[in-house]
Design a protein around this motif. Structure first.
Motif, PDB file in Angstrom:
ATOM      1  N   ASN A 176       0.832  -1.197   0.000  1.00 26.27           N
ATOM      2  CA  ASN A 176       0.000   0.000   0.000  1.00 26.27           C
ATOM      3  C   ASN A 176       0.872   1.256   0.000  1.00 26.27           C
ATOM      4  O   ASN A 176       2.098   1.198   0.096  1.00 26.27           O
ATOM      5  CB  ASN A 176      -0.999  -0.021   1.163  1.00 26.27           C
ATOM      6  CG  ASN A 176      -0.340   0.059   2.539  1.00 26.27           C
ATOM      7  OD1 ASN A 176       0.730   0.636   2.722  1.00 26.27           O
ATOM      8  ND2 ASN A 176      -0.991  -0.536   3.539  1.00 26.27           N
ATOM      9  N   LYS A 215      -3.771   0.255  -8.280  1.00 30.11           N
ATOM     10  CA  LYS A 215      -2.867   1.347  -7.925  1.00 30.11           C
ATOM     11  C   LYS A 215      -2.363   2.020  -9.203  1.00 30.11           C
ATOM     12  O   LYS A 215      -1.948   1.357 -10.143  1.00 30.11           O
ATOM     13  CB  LYS A 215      -1.680   0.833  -7.114  1.00 30.11           C
ATOM     14  CG  LYS A 215      -0.708   1.937  -6.676  1.00 30.11           C
ATOM     15  CD  LYS A 215       0.603   1.350  -6.168  1.00 30.11           C
ATOM     16  CE  LYS A 215       0.465   0.769  -4.786  1.00 30.11           C
ATOM     17  NZ  LYS A 215       1.773   0.323  -4.241  1.00 30.11           N
ATOM     18  N   GLN A 228      -4.305   4.630  -4.634  1.00 28.40           N
ATOM     19  CA  GLN A 228      -4.744   3.242  -4.505  1.00 28.40           C
ATOM     20  C   GLN A 228      -6.216   3.173  -4.117  1.00 28.40           C
ATOM     21  O   GLN A 228      -6.721   4.006  -3.359  1.00 28.40           O
ATOM     22  CB  GLN A 228      -3.916   2.475  -3.479  1.00 28.40           C
ATOM     23  CG  GLN A 228      -4.323   2.678  -2.024  1.00 28.40           C
ATOM     24  CD  GLN A 228      -3.710   1.655  -1.094  1.00 28.40           C
ATOM     25  OE1 GLN A 228      -2.491   1.618  -0.921  1.00 28.40           O
ATOM     26  NE2 GLN A 228      -4.552   0.832  -0.452  1.00 28.40           N
ATOM     27  N   VAL A 229      -6.889   2.184  -4.676  1.00 29.44           N
ATOM     28  CA  VAL A 229      -8.266   1.844  -4.306  1.00 29.44           C
ATOM     29  C   VAL A 229      -8.320   0.326  -4.236  1.00 29.44           C
ATOM     30  O   VAL A 229      -7.860  -0.360  -5.157  1.00 29.44           O
ATOM     31  CB  VAL A 229      -9.292   2.358  -5.337  1.00 29.44           C
ATOM     32  CG1 VAL A 229     -10.699   1.930  -4.931  1.00 29.44           C
ATOM     33  CG2 VAL A 229      -9.213   3.870  -5.459  1.00 29.44           C
ATOM     34  N   SER A 230      -8.870  -0.218  -3.148  1.00 27.71           N
ATOM     35  CA  SER A 230      -9.014  -1.668  -3.036  1.00 27.71           C
ATOM     36  C   SER A 230     -10.392  -2.004  -2.500  1.00 27.71           C
ATOM     37  O   SER A 230     -10.987  -1.234  -1.743  1.00 27.71           O
ATOM     38  CB  SER A 230      -7.918  -2.276  -2.151  1.00 27.71           C
ATOM     39  OG  SER A 230      -7.945  -1.727  -0.848  1.00 27.71           O
ATOM     40  N   LYS A 245     -10.921  -2.958   2.103  1.00 26.00           N
ATOM     41  CA  LYS A 245     -11.581  -1.817   1.475  1.00 26.00           C
ATOM     42  C   LYS A 245     -10.835  -0.542   1.856  1.00 26.00           C
ATOM     43  O   LYS A 245     -10.924  -0.060   2.990  1.00 26.00           O
ATOM     44  CB  LYS A 245     -13.041  -1.728   1.907  1.00 26.00           C
ATOM     45  CG  LYS A 245     -13.824  -0.643   1.182  1.00 26.00           C
ATOM     46  CD  LYS A 245     -15.292  -0.643   1.590  1.00 26.00           C
ATOM     47  CE  LYS A 245     -16.062   0.429   0.832  1.00 26.00           C
ATOM     48  NZ  LYS A 245     -17.502   0.438   1.230  1.00 26.00           N
ATOM     49  N   THR A 246     -10.071   0.016   0.900  1.00 27.29           N
ATOM     50  CA  THR A 246      -9.242   1.185   1.189  1.00 27.29           C
ATOM     51  C   THR A 246      -9.276   2.183   0.035  1.00 27.29           C
ATOM     52  O   THR A 246      -9.584   1.834  -1.103  1.00 27.29           O
ATOM     53  CB  THR A 246      -7.765   0.792   1.429  1.00 27.29           C
ATOM     54  OG1 THR A 246      -7.212   0.275   0.206  1.00 27.29           O
ATOM     55  CG2 THR A 246      -7.640  -0.251   2.519  1.00 27.29           C
ATOM     56  N   VAL A 247      -8.906   3.404   0.357  1.00 24.51           N
ATOM     57  CA  VAL A 247      -8.707   4.438  -0.654  1.00 24.51           C
ATOM     58  C   VAL A 247      -7.691   5.429  -0.104  1.00 24.51           C
ATOM     59  O   VAL A 247      -7.685   5.739   1.091  1.00 24.51           O
ATOM     60  CB  VAL A 247     -10.031   5.152  -1.007  1.00 24.51           C
ATOM     61  CG1 VAL A 247     -10.640   5.850   0.212  1.00 24.51           C
ATOM     62  CG2 VAL A 247      -9.840   6.142  -2.147  1.00 24.51           C
TER      63      VAL A 247
END
Length: 464
Positions: A176, A215, A228-230, A245-247
Protein backbone atom coordinates in the motif's frame (compact mmCIF):
# COMPACT_ATOMS: atom_id res chain seq x y z
CA UNK A 1 27.19 -14.84 -12.66
CA UNK A 2 28.74 -11.53 -13.57
CA UNK A 3 29.18 -9.20 -10.61
CA UNK A 4 29.32 -6.03 -12.67
CA UNK A 5 26.55 -3.54 -13.32
CA UNK A 6 25.50 -2.44 -16.74
CA UNK A 7 26.32 1.09 -17.89
CA UNK A 8 22.65 1.99 -17.61
CA UNK A 9 22.53 0.70 -14.05
CA UNK A 10 25.61 2.69 -13.06
CA UNK A 11 24.06 5.90 -14.30
CA UNK A 12 20.59 5.27 -12.86
CA UNK A 13 18.90 8.05 -10.90
CA UNK A 14 17.74 7.72 -7.26
CA UNK A 15 14.77 5.42 -6.62
CA UNK A 16 11.39 6.87 -7.34
CA UNK A 17 8.94 4.12 -6.62
CA UNK A 18 7.49 5.47 -9.86
CA UNK A 19 7.02 3.76 -13.17
CA UNK A 20 10.11 4.89 -15.02
CA UNK A 21 12.85 3.26 -12.93
CA UNK A 22 11.50 -0.03 -11.62
CA UNK A 23 8.60 -1.19 -13.76
CA UNK A 24 8.06 -4.34 -11.71
CA UNK A 25 8.58 -3.21 -8.13
CA UNK A 26 10.41 -5.80 -6.05
CA UNK A 27 10.13 -3.88 -2.79
CA UNK A 28 13.37 -3.00 -1.09
CA UNK A 29 15.54 -5.70 -2.73
CA UNK A 30 16.79 -4.07 -5.93
CA UNK A 31 17.68 -0.68 -4.51
CA UNK A 32 19.59 -2.40 -1.70
CA UNK A 33 21.71 -4.33 -4.20
CA UNK A 34 22.40 -1.33 -6.40
CA UNK A 35 23.12 1.00 -3.51
CA UNK A 36 25.58 -1.54 -2.10
CA UNK A 37 27.28 -1.82 -5.49
CA UNK A 38 27.69 1.94 -5.70
CA UNK A 39 29.23 2.08 -2.24
CA UNK A 40 31.65 -0.70 -3.15
CA UNK A 41 32.55 1.33 -6.23
CA UNK A 42 33.09 4.46 -4.14
CA UNK A 43 29.99 6.29 -5.37
CA UNK A 44 27.68 6.74 -2.40
CA UNK A 45 24.20 7.93 -3.33
CA UNK A 46 20.67 7.65 -1.99
CA UNK A 47 18.90 4.26 -1.88
CA UNK A 48 18.46 3.07 -5.45
CA UNK A 49 16.64 0.49 -7.51
CA UNK A 50 18.18 -1.04 -10.58
CA UNK A 51 17.48 -3.67 -13.18
CA UNK A 52 19.87 -6.57 -13.49
CA UNK A 53 22.09 -6.37 -16.55
CA UNK A 54 20.95 -8.35 -19.56
CA UNK A 55 23.84 -10.77 -19.04
CA UNK A 56 22.85 -11.40 -15.40
CA UNK A 57 19.21 -11.81 -16.35
CA UNK A 58 20.07 -14.36 -19.04
CA UNK A 59 22.24 -16.37 -16.67
CA UNK A 60 19.60 -16.33 -13.96
CA UNK A 61 17.01 -17.58 -16.41
CA UNK A 62 19.28 -20.44 -17.34
CA UNK A 63 19.94 -21.18 -13.66
CA UNK A 64 16.36 -22.18 -12.84
CA UNK A 65 14.33 -24.95 -14.37
CA UNK A 66 11.08 -23.01 -14.52
CA UNK A 67 12.54 -19.93 -16.15
CA UNK A 68 14.66 -22.02 -18.49
CA UNK A 69 11.48 -23.69 -19.69
CA UNK A 70 10.02 -20.28 -20.44
CA UNK A 71 13.22 -19.28 -22.22
CA UNK A 72 12.77 -22.25 -24.53
CA UNK A 73 9.64 -20.69 -25.99
CA UNK A 74 10.15 -19.75 -29.63
CA UNK A 75 7.35 -17.23 -30.12
CA UNK A 76 8.26 -13.78 -31.36
CA UNK A 77 6.57 -12.26 -28.29
CA UNK A 78 9.09 -13.95 -25.99
CA UNK A 79 11.92 -12.11 -27.68
CA UNK A 80 10.44 -8.89 -26.28
CA UNK A 81 10.06 -10.22 -22.70
CA UNK A 82 12.34 -10.28 -19.68
CA UNK A 83 11.80 -12.68 -16.77
CA UNK A 84 13.84 -12.07 -13.61
CA UNK A 85 14.08 -14.41 -10.65
CA UNK A 86 15.09 -12.57 -7.47
CA UNK A 87 15.19 -13.18 -3.76
CA UNK A 88 16.71 -12.77 -0.31
CA UNK A 89 17.85 -15.36 2.22
CA UNK A 90 18.37 -13.86 5.67
CA UNK A 91 18.91 -15.56 9.04
CA UNK A 92 20.10 -14.28 12.41
CA UNK A 93 20.90 -15.49 15.91
CA UNK A 94 18.90 -13.29 18.31
CA UNK A 95 18.77 -12.84 22.07
CA UNK A 96 15.85 -11.04 23.77
CA UNK A 97 15.37 -10.13 27.42
CA UNK A 98 12.06 -10.25 29.36
CA UNK A 99 10.46 -12.55 26.79
CA UNK A 100 6.78 -13.45 27.03
CA UNK A 101 5.64 -16.82 28.40
CA UNK A 102 6.36 -19.64 25.97
CA UNK A 103 8.93 -17.62 24.00
CA UNK A 104 12.62 -18.55 23.91
CA UNK A 105 15.15 -15.82 24.71
CA UNK A 106 17.66 -17.38 22.30
CA UNK A 107 16.48 -17.99 18.76
CA UNK A 108 17.60 -18.43 15.19
CA UNK A 109 15.15 -16.09 13.50
CA UNK A 110 14.23 -16.36 9.79
CA UNK A 111 14.89 -12.71 8.99
CA UNK A 112 16.87 -10.15 10.92
CA UNK A 113 17.20 -7.24 8.51
CA UNK A 114 15.02 -8.62 5.69
CA UNK A 115 12.36 -11.27 5.37
CA UNK A 116 13.51 -14.14 3.15
CA UNK A 117 11.67 -14.27 -0.18
CA UNK A 118 11.57 -15.61 -3.71
CA UNK A 119 10.01 -13.59 -6.49
CA UNK A 120 9.49 -13.36 -10.22
CA UNK A 121 9.35 -10.16 -12.28
CA UNK A 122 8.09 -10.16 -15.86
CA UNK A 123 8.39 -7.25 -18.29
CA UNK A 124 7.11 -7.46 -21.87
CA UNK A 125 8.06 -4.58 -24.15
CA UNK A 126 5.13 -4.19 -26.53
CA UNK A 127 6.59 -1.22 -28.37
CA UNK A 128 5.50 2.39 -28.54
CA UNK A 129 6.50 2.99 -24.92
CA UNK A 130 4.03 0.38 -23.64
CA UNK A 131 5.05 -2.51 -21.37
CA UNK A 132 3.20 -5.32 -19.60
CA UNK A 133 4.31 -6.03 -16.04
CA UNK A 134 3.90 -8.93 -13.61
CA UNK A 135 5.23 -9.40 -10.09
CA UNK A 136 4.78 -12.46 -7.84
CA UNK A 137 6.61 -12.66 -4.52
CA UNK A 138 6.60 -15.45 -1.93
CA UNK A 139 7.87 -15.03 1.63
CA UNK A 140 9.46 -17.91 3.56
CA UNK A 141 11.09 -18.72 6.89
CA UNK A 142 14.76 -19.48 6.35
CA UNK A 143 15.04 -21.33 9.69
CA UNK A 144 12.43 -23.99 8.83
CA UNK A 145 11.72 -23.61 5.11
CA UNK A 146 8.03 -23.07 5.81
CA UNK A 147 5.93 -20.33 4.25
CA UNK A 148 5.99 -17.20 6.40
CA UNK A 149 2.20 -16.92 6.32
CA UNK A 150 -0.56 -19.47 6.49
CA UNK A 151 -3.00 -17.26 4.60
CA UNK A 152 -1.13 -15.79 1.63
CA UNK A 153 1.47 -17.83 -0.25
CA UNK A 154 2.08 -14.86 -2.56
CA UNK A 155 2.67 -11.71 -0.52
CA UNK A 156 2.52 -9.81 -3.80
CA UNK A 157 0.70 -10.92 -6.93
CA UNK A 158 -0.15 -8.25 -9.46
CA UNK A 159 -0.28 -7.50 -13.18
CA UNK A 160 0.07 -4.08 -14.76
CA UNK A 161 0.66 -1.84 -17.74
CA UNK A 162 3.28 0.88 -18.03
CA UNK A 163 3.19 3.75 -20.49
CA UNK A 164 6.13 6.07 -21.01
CA UNK A 165 3.63 8.94 -21.29
CA UNK A 166 0.76 8.02 -18.98
CA UNK A 167 2.37 6.21 -16.04
CA UNK A 168 1.72 2.79 -14.59
CA UNK A 169 -1.33 0.91 -13.35
CA UNK A 170 -1.21 -2.28 -11.28
CA UNK A 171 -4.00 -4.70 -10.36
CA UNK A 172 -3.78 -7.31 -7.58
CA UNK A 173 -2.32 -7.81 -4.11
CA UNK A 174 0.51 -5.34 -3.50
CA UNK A 175 2.16 -2.90 -1.12
CA UNK A 176 0.00 0.00 0.00
CA UNK A 177 0.95 3.66 -0.26
CA UNK A 178 1.94 3.95 3.43
CA UNK A 179 4.56 1.24 3.01
CA UNK A 180 5.68 2.85 -0.26
CA UNK A 181 6.31 6.29 1.24
CA UNK A 182 7.99 4.96 4.39
CA UNK A 183 10.43 2.72 2.51
CA UNK A 184 11.15 4.95 -0.50
CA UNK A 185 11.35 8.46 0.92
CA UNK A 186 12.45 8.33 4.58
CA UNK A 187 13.52 4.75 5.20
CA UNK A 188 14.78 4.09 8.73
CA UNK A 189 18.13 2.78 7.44
CA UNK A 190 19.97 3.61 4.25
CA UNK A 191 20.80 0.08 3.13
CA UNK A 192 17.67 -1.62 4.44
CA UNK A 193 14.38 0.25 4.46
CA UNK A 194 13.58 -1.24 7.88
CA UNK A 195 14.70 -3.95 10.33
CA UNK A 196 12.55 -7.02 9.72
CA UNK A 197 12.83 -8.16 13.35
CA UNK A 198 12.28 -4.65 14.77
CA UNK A 199 10.11 -2.41 12.59
CA UNK A 200 7.78 -0.10 14.54
CA UNK A 201 7.06 2.11 11.51
CA UNK A 202 5.59 -0.82 9.56
CA UNK A 203 3.06 -1.13 12.38
CA UNK A 204 1.81 2.30 11.29
CA UNK A 205 1.34 1.09 7.68
CA UNK A 206 -2.05 -0.63 8.10
CA UNK A 207 -0.76 -4.15 7.31
CA UNK A 208 1.53 -2.83 4.51
CA UNK A 209 -0.46 -4.63 1.77
CA UNK A 210 -4.06 -5.03 0.63
CA UNK A 211 -5.86 -7.50 -1.62
CA UNK A 212 -8.00 -6.52 -4.61
CA UNK A 213 -6.04 -3.33 -5.21
CA UNK A 214 -5.85 -1.00 -8.18
CA UNK A 215 -2.87 1.35 -7.92
CA UNK A 216 -1.87 4.14 -10.30
CA UNK A 217 1.69 5.56 -10.28
CA UNK A 218 2.97 8.63 -12.13
CA UNK A 219 6.13 10.71 -12.31
CA UNK A 220 6.54 14.41 -13.11
CA UNK A 221 10.25 15.22 -13.08
CA UNK A 222 11.38 14.78 -9.48
CA UNK A 223 7.80 14.54 -8.22
CA UNK A 224 5.91 11.25 -7.86
CA UNK A 225 2.30 10.40 -7.14
CA UNK A 226 0.35 7.25 -6.34
CA UNK A 227 -3.33 6.51 -5.84
CA UNK A 228 -4.74 3.24 -4.50
CA UNK A 229 -8.27 1.84 -4.31
CA UNK A 230 -9.01 -1.67 -3.04
CA UNK A 231 -12.27 -3.56 -2.57
CA UNK A 232 -13.51 -5.39 0.51
CA UNK A 233 -15.50 -7.81 -1.64
CA UNK A 234 -17.84 -8.83 1.15
CA UNK A 235 -15.22 -9.56 3.80
CA UNK A 236 -16.81 -10.91 6.98
CA UNK A 237 -15.89 -12.78 10.14
CA UNK A 238 -12.26 -13.62 10.88
CA UNK A 239 -11.25 -12.89 7.26
CA UNK A 240 -12.11 -9.23 7.88
CA UNK A 241 -9.43 -8.72 10.55
CA UNK A 242 -7.30 -7.09 7.83
CA UNK A 243 -9.75 -4.77 6.01
CA UNK A 244 -9.21 -4.68 2.26
CA UNK A 245 -11.58 -1.82 1.48
CA UNK A 246 -9.24 1.18 1.19
CA UNK A 247 -8.71 4.44 -0.65
CA UNK A 248 -5.78 6.84 -0.49
CA UNK A 249 -2.88 8.55 -2.20
CA UNK A 250 0.64 9.87 -1.82
CA UNK A 251 2.86 12.58 -3.24
CA UNK A 252 6.60 12.76 -2.88
CA UNK A 253 9.70 14.53 -4.13
CA UNK A 254 13.18 13.10 -4.65
CA UNK A 255 16.10 14.79 -6.41
CA UNK A 256 18.80 12.42 -5.16
CA UNK A 257 19.77 14.66 -2.25
CA UNK A 258 16.51 15.83 -0.71
CA UNK A 259 13.44 13.66 -0.32
CA UNK A 260 10.02 14.51 1.10
CA UNK A 261 6.62 12.86 0.98
CA UNK A 262 3.16 12.56 2.50
CA UNK A 263 0.45 9.91 2.29
CA UNK A 264 -3.13 9.38 3.46
CA UNK A 265 -4.96 6.06 3.53
CA UNK A 266 -8.45 5.20 4.79
CA UNK A 267 -9.67 1.67 5.44
CA UNK A 268 -13.30 0.70 6.04
CA UNK A 269 -14.10 -2.21 8.33
CA UNK A 270 -16.97 -4.63 7.71
CA UNK A 271 -19.01 -2.67 10.29
CA UNK A 272 -18.52 0.57 8.37
CA UNK A 273 -16.12 2.02 10.93
CA UNK A 274 -13.15 3.89 9.50
CA UNK A 275 -9.42 3.69 10.13
CA UNK A 276 -7.48 6.72 8.93
CA UNK A 277 -3.70 6.93 8.54
CA UNK A 278 -1.55 9.97 7.74
CA UNK A 279 2.23 10.13 7.39
CA UNK A 280 4.69 12.80 6.27
CA UNK A 281 8.44 13.17 6.43
CA UNK A 282 11.69 13.82 4.65
CA UNK A 283 15.31 12.78 4.23
CA UNK A 284 18.66 14.26 3.27
CA UNK A 285 21.65 12.50 1.70
CA UNK A 286 25.13 14.02 1.46
CA UNK A 287 28.03 11.71 0.61
CA UNK A 288 28.35 9.13 3.38
CA UNK A 289 25.61 10.71 5.52
CA UNK A 290 21.89 9.93 5.40
CA UNK A 291 19.40 11.48 7.85
CA UNK A 292 15.62 11.27 8.00
CA UNK A 293 12.60 12.21 10.13
CA UNK A 294 8.85 11.56 9.88
CA UNK A 295 5.55 11.79 11.71
CA UNK A 296 2.72 9.29 11.42
CA UNK A 297 -0.77 8.97 12.87
CA UNK A 298 -3.41 6.21 12.88
CA UNK A 299 -6.97 7.03 14.00
CA UNK A 300 -9.53 4.31 14.79
CA UNK A 301 -13.26 4.74 15.38
CA UNK A 302 -14.70 3.43 18.66
CA UNK A 303 -15.14 -0.38 18.59
CA UNK A 304 -17.01 -0.51 21.92
CA UNK A 305 -20.13 1.03 20.38
CA UNK A 306 -20.56 -2.34 18.63
CA UNK A 307 -21.32 -3.96 22.00
CA UNK A 308 -24.86 -4.07 23.41
CA UNK A 309 -25.29 -2.75 26.96
CA UNK A 310 -29.04 -3.35 27.18
CA UNK A 311 -28.75 -6.49 29.32
CA UNK A 312 -26.15 -9.04 30.50
CA UNK A 313 -27.41 -11.56 27.94
CA UNK A 314 -27.26 -9.03 25.09
CA UNK A 315 -23.78 -7.94 26.15
CA UNK A 316 -22.53 -11.53 26.23
CA UNK A 317 -23.98 -12.19 22.77
CA UNK A 318 -22.38 -9.06 21.33
CA UNK A 319 -18.92 -10.13 22.55
CA UNK A 320 -19.12 -13.52 20.78
CA UNK A 321 -16.21 -14.66 18.63
CA UNK A 322 -16.75 -13.67 15.01
CA UNK A 323 -19.06 -10.83 15.95
CA UNK A 324 -18.54 -7.24 14.76
CA UNK A 325 -16.92 -6.03 18.01
CA UNK A 326 -14.67 -9.07 18.19
CA UNK A 327 -13.47 -8.57 14.61
CA UNK A 328 -12.94 -4.83 15.15
CA UNK A 329 -10.68 -5.56 18.12
CA UNK A 330 -8.93 -8.29 16.10
CA UNK A 331 -8.15 -5.67 13.43
CA UNK A 332 -6.54 -3.38 15.99
CA UNK A 333 -4.57 -6.31 17.41
CA UNK A 334 -3.42 -7.35 13.93
CA UNK A 335 -2.27 -3.83 13.04
CA UNK A 336 -0.40 -3.60 16.36
CA UNK A 337 1.31 -6.90 15.50
CA UNK A 338 3.07 -5.09 12.67
CA UNK A 339 5.22 -3.23 15.20
CA UNK A 340 7.22 -6.06 16.78
CA UNK A 341 5.24 -9.16 15.83
CA UNK A 342 2.10 -10.96 16.95
CA UNK A 343 1.33 -11.63 20.62
CA UNK A 344 3.96 -9.24 21.94
CA UNK A 345 1.82 -6.67 23.80
CA UNK A 346 -1.04 -7.11 26.27
CA UNK A 347 -4.71 -6.84 25.31
CA UNK A 348 -4.86 -3.14 26.17
CA UNK A 349 -2.97 -2.44 22.94
CA UNK A 350 -6.18 -3.23 20.99
CA UNK A 351 -7.94 -0.18 22.45
CA UNK A 352 -6.67 2.48 20.06
CA UNK A 353 -8.26 5.88 19.69
CA UNK A 354 -5.20 7.53 18.20
CA UNK A 355 -1.64 6.29 17.78
CA UNK A 356 1.13 8.69 16.74
CA UNK A 357 4.79 8.01 15.95
CA UNK A 358 7.76 10.31 15.49
CA UNK A 359 10.64 8.53 13.76
CA UNK A 360 14.14 9.88 13.16
CA UNK A 361 17.61 8.52 12.57
CA UNK A 362 20.82 8.54 10.57
CA UNK A 363 23.16 6.21 8.69
CA UNK A 364 26.84 6.91 8.08
CA UNK A 365 29.15 5.07 5.68
CA UNK A 366 32.38 4.52 7.58
CA UNK A 367 34.16 2.65 4.75
CA UNK A 368 33.02 1.26 1.39
CA UNK A 369 32.16 -1.98 3.24
CA UNK A 370 31.06 -0.77 6.69
CA UNK A 371 28.15 1.43 7.70
CA UNK A 372 26.48 2.25 11.00
CA UNK A 373 22.93 3.43 11.58
CA UNK A 374 20.83 4.49 14.56
CA UNK A 375 17.10 5.06 14.75
CA UNK A 376 14.43 6.09 17.28
CA UNK A 377 10.66 5.69 17.23
CA UNK A 378 8.68 7.68 19.83
CA UNK A 379 5.09 6.50 20.05
CA UNK A 380 2.00 7.61 21.97
CA UNK A 381 -1.42 5.93 22.08
CA UNK A 382 -4.70 7.21 23.48
CA UNK A 383 -7.60 4.93 24.45
CA UNK A 384 -11.40 5.04 24.34
CA UNK A 385 -11.43 3.19 27.67
CA UNK A 386 -13.51 0.18 28.67
CA UNK A 387 -14.22 1.93 31.98
CA UNK A 388 -15.82 4.88 30.22
CA UNK A 389 -17.58 2.93 27.45
CA UNK A 390 -18.79 -0.29 29.07
CA UNK A 391 -19.84 0.97 32.49
CA UNK A 392 -21.22 -1.90 34.63
CA UNK A 393 -20.08 -4.44 32.03
CA UNK A 394 -16.41 -3.36 32.06
CA UNK A 395 -15.49 -5.88 34.77
CA UNK A 396 -17.13 -8.75 32.89
CA UNK A 397 -15.35 -7.72 29.70
CA UNK A 398 -11.99 -7.67 31.49
CA UNK A 399 -12.61 -11.11 33.04
CA UNK A 400 -13.60 -12.76 29.74
CA UNK A 401 -11.00 -14.70 27.71
CA UNK A 402 -9.02 -12.16 25.74
CA UNK A 403 -10.59 -9.30 27.66
CA UNK A 404 -8.84 -6.26 29.11
CA UNK A 405 -9.44 -3.07 31.07
CA UNK A 406 -8.43 0.40 29.89
CA UNK A 407 -9.01 3.95 31.10
CA UNK A 408 -9.33 6.84 28.66
CA UNK A 409 -7.55 9.10 31.15
CA UNK A 410 -4.29 7.13 30.81
CA UNK A 411 -2.06 7.47 27.76
CA UNK A 412 0.33 4.75 26.69
CA UNK A 413 3.83 5.51 25.49
CA UNK A 414 6.32 3.28 23.71
CA UNK A 415 9.86 4.32 22.83
CA UNK A 416 11.92 2.13 20.51
CA UNK A 417 15.65 2.46 19.80
CA UNK A 418 17.97 0.48 17.50
CA UNK A 419 21.58 0.57 16.28
CA UNK A 420 22.83 -1.45 13.30
CA UNK A 421 26.40 -2.13 12.15
CA UNK A 422 26.50 -3.65 8.67
CA UNK A 423 29.51 -5.07 6.80
CA UNK A 424 29.28 -5.79 3.06
CA UNK A 425 31.32 -8.70 1.77
CA UNK A 426 30.03 -7.80 -1.71
CA UNK A 427 27.15 -5.89 -3.27
CA UNK A 428 24.87 -8.87 -2.54
CA UNK A 429 26.13 -10.44 0.72
CA UNK A 430 26.43 -8.71 4.07
CA UNK A 431 26.68 -9.48 7.78
CA UNK A 432 25.13 -7.32 10.48
CA UNK A 433 25.05 -6.68 14.21
CA UNK A 434 21.88 -5.11 15.61
CA UNK A 435 20.95 -3.98 19.13
CA UNK A 436 17.57 -2.63 20.22
CA UNK A 437 15.78 -1.43 23.34
CA UNK A 438 12.09 -0.90 24.05
CA UNK A 439 10.49 1.02 26.93
CA UNK A 440 6.73 1.00 27.55
CA UNK A 441 4.62 3.09 29.92
CA UNK A 442 0.88 3.33 30.59
CA UNK A 443 -1.87 0.86 29.70
CA UNK A 444 0.11 -0.99 27.03
CA UNK A 445 2.85 -3.31 28.33
CA UNK A 446 4.42 -6.53 27.15
CA UNK A 447 2.27 -9.63 27.48
CA UNK A 448 4.23 -10.72 30.56
CA UNK A 449 3.65 -7.36 32.27
CA UNK A 450 7.19 -6.07 31.68
CA UNK A 451 7.76 -2.50 30.57
CA UNK A 452 11.33 -2.86 29.30
CA UNK A 453 12.99 -5.21 26.84
CA UNK A 454 16.34 -5.41 25.10
CA UNK A 455 17.49 -7.39 22.12
CA UNK A 456 20.55 -8.12 19.99
CA UNK A 457 21.22 -10.18 16.90
CA UNK A 458 23.99 -11.19 14.54
CA UNK A 459 22.94 -12.20 11.06
CA UNK A 460 23.89 -12.96 7.47
CA UNK A 461 21.96 -11.93 4.36
CA UNK A 462 22.32 -12.69 0.66
CA UNK A 463 20.35 -10.98 -2.11
CA UNK A 464 20.14 -12.37 -5.63
Amino acid sequence: MSSGLSAAAKSAKPPSGGFSFVPCGTGELLWEINNRARVMAGRITENQKVHFSSQETTLMKKATLAVAALAACTSSAWAQSTVTLYGIVDAAARYTTNVNPGAAPKQLIPGGMSQSRLGVNVVEDMGGGLKALVNMEHRLNSDTGAASSGTDFWRQAWVGLQSSDLGQIRLGRQYNILFDVYTSTFASFRYSPYIEAYKPEIGMSMAARQDNMVKYLAQFGSFYAEVQVSAGEGQSGAAAAFPNKTVGGLVRYNDGKFGAGAAYLQATEQTGKKIKATVLGGSYTNGPLYVHASWGENKFENPFTLLSLSSPAAFAASTAAGGPANIALATRTAYTGGILGANIFNGDAADIKKRTMIMFGATYQLTPQLNIGANAWLTEQTHYGTVQNLGPFSAAFAAAPGGFSTNANTKSKANFFAVVLDYAFSKRTDAYLEMDYTKLKGEVLFLNGAGKRGGAMVGLRHRF
